[in-house]
Design a protein around this motif. Structure first.
Motif, PDB file in Angstrom:
ATOM      1  N   VAL A  52      -0.696   5.648  -3.337  1.00 16.49           N
ATOM      2  CA  VAL A  52      -1.607   6.042  -2.261  1.00 16.49           C
ATOM      3  C   VAL A  52      -1.666   4.888  -1.262  1.00 16.49           C
ATOM      4  N   ILE A  53      -1.397   5.181  -0.002  1.00 16.00           N
ATOM      5  CA  ILE A  53      -1.378   4.169   1.057  1.00 16.00           C
ATOM      6  C   ILE A  53      -2.483   4.475   2.048  1.00 16.00           C
ATOM      7  N   GLN A  54      -3.371   3.492   2.269  1.00 13.48           N
ATOM      8  CA  GLN A  54      -4.482   3.634   3.208  1.00 13.48           C
ATOM      9  C   GLN A  54      -4.207   2.738   4.409  1.00 13.48           C
ATOM     10  N   LYS A  55      -3.839   3.341   5.520  1.00  6.67           N
ATOM     11  CA  LYS A  55      -3.453   2.572   6.703  1.00  6.67           C
ATOM     12  C   LYS A  55      -4.615   1.753   7.264  1.00  6.67           C
ATOM     13  N   SER A  56      -5.797   2.318   7.298  1.00  5.64           N
ATOM     14  CA  SER A  56      -6.937   1.610   7.883  1.00  5.64           C
ATOM     15  C   SER A  56      -7.346   0.393   7.073  1.00  5.64           C
ATOM     16  N   GLY A  83      -1.793   6.718  15.675  1.00  2.88           N
ATOM     17  CA  GLY A  83      -2.035   7.749  14.672  1.00  2.88           C
ATOM     18  C   GLY A  83      -0.790   8.154  13.917  1.00  2.88           C
ATOM     19  N   ASP A  84      -0.690   9.446  13.589  1.00  3.58           N
ATOM     20  CA  ASP A  84       0.406   9.976  12.780  1.00  3.58           C
ATOM     21  C   ASP A  84       1.732   9.937  13.550  1.00  3.58           C
ATOM     22  N   PRO A  94       4.122   7.595   9.281  1.00  2.90           N
ATOM     23  CA  PRO A  94       3.652   8.979   9.093  1.00  2.90           C
ATOM     24  C   PRO A  94       2.505   9.079   8.102  1.00  2.90           C
ATOM     25  N   GLU A  95       1.758  10.158   8.199  1.00  3.49           N
ATOM     26  CA  GLU A  95       0.650  10.447   7.292  1.00  3.49           C
ATOM     27  C   GLU A  95       0.901  11.786   6.618  1.00  3.49           C
ATOM     28  N   VAL A 208      -2.636   8.059   4.054  1.00  2.00           N
ATOM     29  CA  VAL A 208      -3.817   8.537   4.767  1.00  2.00           C
ATOM     30  C   VAL A 208      -4.139   7.558   5.904  1.00  2.00           C
ATOM     31  N   PRO A 209      -4.886   8.027   6.932  1.00  2.23           N
ATOM     32  CA  PRO A 209      -5.209   7.138   8.063  1.00  2.23           C
ATOM     33  C   PRO A 209      -5.979   5.885   7.621  1.00  2.23           C
TER      34      PRO A 209
END
Length: 209
Positions: A52-56, A83-84, A94-95, A208-209
Motif C-alpha cells: 500500500v503506497i500513500q502519496k501524501s 494528482g493521478d 498513478p493511483e 492512494v493520494p
C-alpha cells in the motif's frame, strides 16, 4: 590557475559525496540480516502479501493480511501535485489498484518492479477522451484480465514501477521529500532489497493520494 583550482574543488566535492554515500550505505552482512529478518516476519504472518503506497505521506507499507509488516520512505513523480496519472509524459505517479507484472535488475535504477499501469479504469477514461484507440483499450483490458504486463507504449504511458535511487542515494528522508522520478515510486536501495526479497509477480499494489 583558476581552472585548475576549480577542478580540484570539484574533485574534493565529488569525493565528499562518495564518502557520504559509503557511510549511508549499509554493508552486505547488515543488509542480508535485515532481508532475512523481514522474510521470516512475513512468513510467520497469515494472509496474502500486498503493498500500500500513500502519496501524501511519502510512504510505502508492506502488509501481510491485515498486518502492516514494515513501512519505507518513498519519492514519486515530478508531476506529483497534479494528482493521478492521466497520460504519457505528465510525470505523475498513478493511483488505483495494480499488481507487480515484471521483476528485474536495472542498471539505471538498481532493481525494478514494474506495475500493471495502465489499468482498466485509466483505460476507460483515456478511451472516452481519445488518448487511446479502441484496439489499445482492448489490449490493456485483456492484459489486466490475464494478470500480465499491459501495453506501455500507448498515449497513457507506462513502465511505472518501484525501484531504487542510485543517483540520489545521499538524499534521504527529507522533511519535504524531493519527487524526482517520471512517475515511478523510488526508494533507497537497501529498502528495495528488502521488498524485492519477498514480493513476486502478481503481488497486489494499491496507490492512494
Amino acid at each position: 590557475m583558476e581552472r585548475i583550482g576549480g577542478n580540484i574543488f570539484r574533485i574534493f566535492r565529488l569525493a565528499g559525496v562518495l564518502v557520504l554515500f559509503a557511510a549511508l550505505s549499509p554493508g552486505p552482512e547488515f543488509r542480508s540480516a535485515h532481508i532475512s529478518a523481514l522474510a521470516a516476519n512475513v512468513a510467520a504472518l497469515s494472509g496474502d502479501l500486498r503493498i500500500v503506497i500513500q502519496k501524501s505521506r511519502y510512504v510505502l507499507t508492506l502488509y501481510k493480511g491485515v498486518t502492516p509488516v514494515k513501512s519505507y520512505w518513498a519519492a514519486f513523480g515530478k508531476g506529483y501535485r497534479g494528482g493521478d496519472k492521466r497520460r504519457k509524459g505528465d510525470k505523475r505517479t498513478p493511483e488505483g489498484e495494480f499488481y507487480i507484472c515484471t521483476i528485474n535488475h536495472s542498471k539505471r535504477f538498481y532493481k525494478f518492479m514494474g506495475l500493471s499501469y495502465p489499468g482498466v479504469p485509466h483505460a476507460n477514461d483515456a478511451l472516452e477522451s481519445g488518448i487511446i484507440t479502441p484496439r489499445e483499450y482492448d489490449a490493456i483490458k485483456k492484459a489486466n484480465e490475464e494478470r500480465r504486463q499491459p501495453p506501455w507504449e500507448t498515449g497513457l504511458g507506462g513502465a511505472v514501477g518501484i525501484h531504487g535511487r542510485i543517483a540520489d542515494a545521499a538524499v534521504r528522508r527529507l522533511p519535504d521529500p524531493l519527487n524526482w522520478t517520471d512517475g515511478c515510486i523510488a526508494l533507497n536501495n537497501e529498502d528495495v532489497d528488502e521488498i524485492y526479497s519477498v514480493v513476486s509477480v502478481g503481488t497486489p499494489v494499491i496507490i492512494v493520494p
